[in-house]
Design a protein around this motif. Structure first.
Motif, PDB file in Angstrom:
ATOM      1  N   SER A  36      43.775  37.722  41.556  1.00 32.21           N
ATOM      2  CA  SER A  36      43.440  37.326  40.189  1.00 32.21           C
ATOM      3  C   SER A  36      42.486  38.346  39.590  1.00 32.21           C
ATOM      4  CB  SER A  36      42.795  35.937  40.210  1.00 32.21           C
ATOM      5  OG  SER A  36      42.063  35.697  39.035  1.00 32.21           O
ATOM      6  N   TYR A  38      40.241  37.714  37.597  1.00 32.17           N
ATOM      7  CA  TYR A  38      38.929  37.076  37.600  1.00 32.17           C
ATOM      8  C   TYR A  38      38.154  37.461  38.854  1.00 32.17           C
ATOM      9  CZ  TYR A  38      35.441  33.341  37.222  1.00 32.17           C
ATOM     10  OH  TYR A  38      34.264  32.637  37.127  1.00 32.17           O
ATOM     11  N   SER A 174      46.381  28.525  41.455  1.00 25.73           N
ATOM     12  CA  SER A 174      45.273  28.960  40.613  1.00 25.73           C
ATOM     13  C   SER A 174      45.829  29.552  39.326  1.00 25.73           C
ATOM     14  CB  SER A 174      44.390  29.992  41.338  1.00 25.73           C
ATOM     15  OG  SER A 174      45.120  31.181  41.573  1.00 25.73           O
ATOM     16  N   TRP A 176      44.243  32.000  35.714  1.00 25.28           N
ATOM     17  CA  TRP A 176      43.083  32.684  35.162  1.00 25.28           C
ATOM     18  C   TRP A 176      43.383  33.244  33.781  1.00 25.28           C
ATOM     19  CZ3 TRP A 176      46.422  35.200  38.467  1.00 25.28           C
ATOM     20  CH2 TRP A 176      46.895  36.443  38.045  1.00 25.28           C
ATOM     21  N   GLN A 189      38.688  30.586  35.292  1.00 22.32           N
ATOM     22  CA  GLN A 189      39.674  30.460  36.364  1.00 22.32           C
ATOM     23  C   GLN A 189      39.752  29.010  36.822  1.00 22.32           C
ATOM     24  OE1 GLN A 189      40.924  33.396  39.594  1.00 22.32           O
ATOM     25  NE2 GLN A 189      39.256  32.320  40.605  1.00 22.32           N
TER      26      GLN A 189
END
Length: 414
Positions: A36, A38, A174, A176, A189
């Motif tokens: 990610s 992030y 997940s 983000w 996130q």
């Protein structure tokens, strides 16, 4: 005739040595498209290298081999012997580092992991995946692999990681969203690790992380940069961090150097990280609920790197020596002081590397490269006694805009 014999050769022009950084880019940048954005931004990648690289574990000898065959630039291998881990990477195109296939072999679980990534900078679209090929047990969705989709541009990045073989309703791993506006970067996130009884996971504030960052970043390691970030994670952790990369020039008074060598470029890095847990008052006396770590490094030349870090429980000092052969060899020794028991231990490390290229391109036409190891004419500096300070942070010997292949294309990826 006498005039011909009395003529003397003009002295060589003054030279400033501009050594490459010890390790640039960091190894994590090679596989950043599997992560990610992030987790890569907000100074996290730089701080990770400052606090971890060349700090060898106490009472251990760590060995890392990073090898690329000269005959084929599309493949390379990284073996970390101390943790019994090997990765073999295949690049479809050596000039497209973010489209690759990686075989990750480890003594832990999973035993064999295949990672793949495809990224198209022209459109900003990419896909990536992690697929455990050999694993002892498969009891959850993650044991069957993950698949990710992303979009990235120079000021925006968003994406998600999914469980394509989900065994239940937990399909999203997940997601983000990161945006950059000038020197300010913000991001959020969603990481659904915590359940919420009789309700959706996204309503649990512990599953959300927020970060904001201010700084000047540069793709060139020969340009100064700094970064200050704030993060609020899992509704219980407040993290403040700062990282600065300083490029300085100092005079050289070394009898081993040539007379025309008048200066050398040094690199100084400094960073700190403050973590404060926001919990019940009963837990505030626990030292783990409030930590403050400081680290700094100084690269004196292309061969010597000195690093130190201080934390609430221990302090470490590391000294590294590197040879720039092909492949390069580096040896490090670390001293670790455990203040809880009052004991000092030592760790040692050996690294062999020909994966990363220690070369940068010069953008200023006023400076002429003499040799491939980055020695530049210093006529523009006019470094004379009394005219310049011994140490200066304003490096005016040219703007080195060369970017390593692992970070290209810099202008199109946040």
């Amino acid at each position: 005739m006498g005039g011909l014999f009395s003529s003397t050769k003009a002295p060589p022009p003054p030279v400033v040595l501009v050594p490459p950084l010890f390790d640039f880019p960091p190894l994590a940048a090679r596989t950043r498209m599997l992560e990610s954005s992030y987790n890569m931004l907000f100074g996290k990648l730089a701080l990770r290298g400052l606090f971890e690289d060349y700090f060898d574990a106490a009472n251990r000898f760590s060995t890392v081999f990073m090898l690329k065959p000269i005959e084929d630039q599309h493949v390379d291998l990284i073996a970390i012997v101390s943790v019994k881990r090997v990765s073999f990477m295949f690049l479809r195109d050596a000039d497209e580092p973010h489209t690759f296939t990686d075989l990750y072999v480890s003594s832990s679980d999973p035993i064999l992991l295949m990672r793949a990534c495809a990224y198209y900078p022209k459109y900003g679209l990419g896909a990536f995946g992690n697929f455990p090929v050999l694993k002892k047990q498969r009891v959850c969705s993650e044991d069957y692999g993950t698949l990710g989709l992303r979009y990235g541009s120079s000021n925006l990045s968003f994406g998600a990681t999914l469980f394509p073989y989900s065994l239940g309703d937990n399909f999203l791993k997940s997601a983000w969203l990161v945006s950059k506006m000038g020197r300010l970067t913000t991001g959020v996130q969603y990481d659904p690790q915590f359940e919420k009884k009789d309700d959706a996971k996204y309503k649990n504030l512990k599953n959300w992380n927020y970060a904001i960052d201010y700084g000047i970043g540069s793709g060139s390691p020969l340009s100064p940069s700094f970064n200050f970030g704030l993060e609020f994670a899992q509704n219980s952790q407040f993290i403040a961090s700062f990282y600065q990369h300083v490029v300085v020039q100092r005079r050289v008074k070394n009898p081993l150097e040539e007379n025309e060598v008048v200066g050398i470029t040094n690199y100084i890095d400094f960073g700190f990280e403050l973590l404060r847990r926001i919990n019940d008052q009963k837990e505030l006396n626990n030292i783990q609920d409030s930590t403050f770590n400081i680290a700094a490094s100084w690269q004196a030349n292309k061969n010597i790197l000195l690093k130190g870090k201080v934390g609430p429980l221990s302090s470490s000092l590391s000294l590294s020596f590197k040879s720039w052969w092909k492949p390069s060899f580096s040896f490090s020794v670390s001293a670790i002081r455990d203040r809880t028991i009052g004991k000092t231990s030592f760790g040692f490390g050996l690294r062999v590397d020909n994966v990363r290229e220690a070369s940068y391109q010069r953008a200023d036409p006023n400076f002429v490269m003499l040799t491939p190891n980055k020695e530049y004419l210093a006529e523009g500096i006019q470094w004379k006694s009394g005219k310049r300070p011994m140490l200066q942070s304003d490096v005016n010997s040219g703007n080195f805009d060369g970017v390593p292949r692992e970070l290209r294309p810099l202008a199109r990826i946040l």
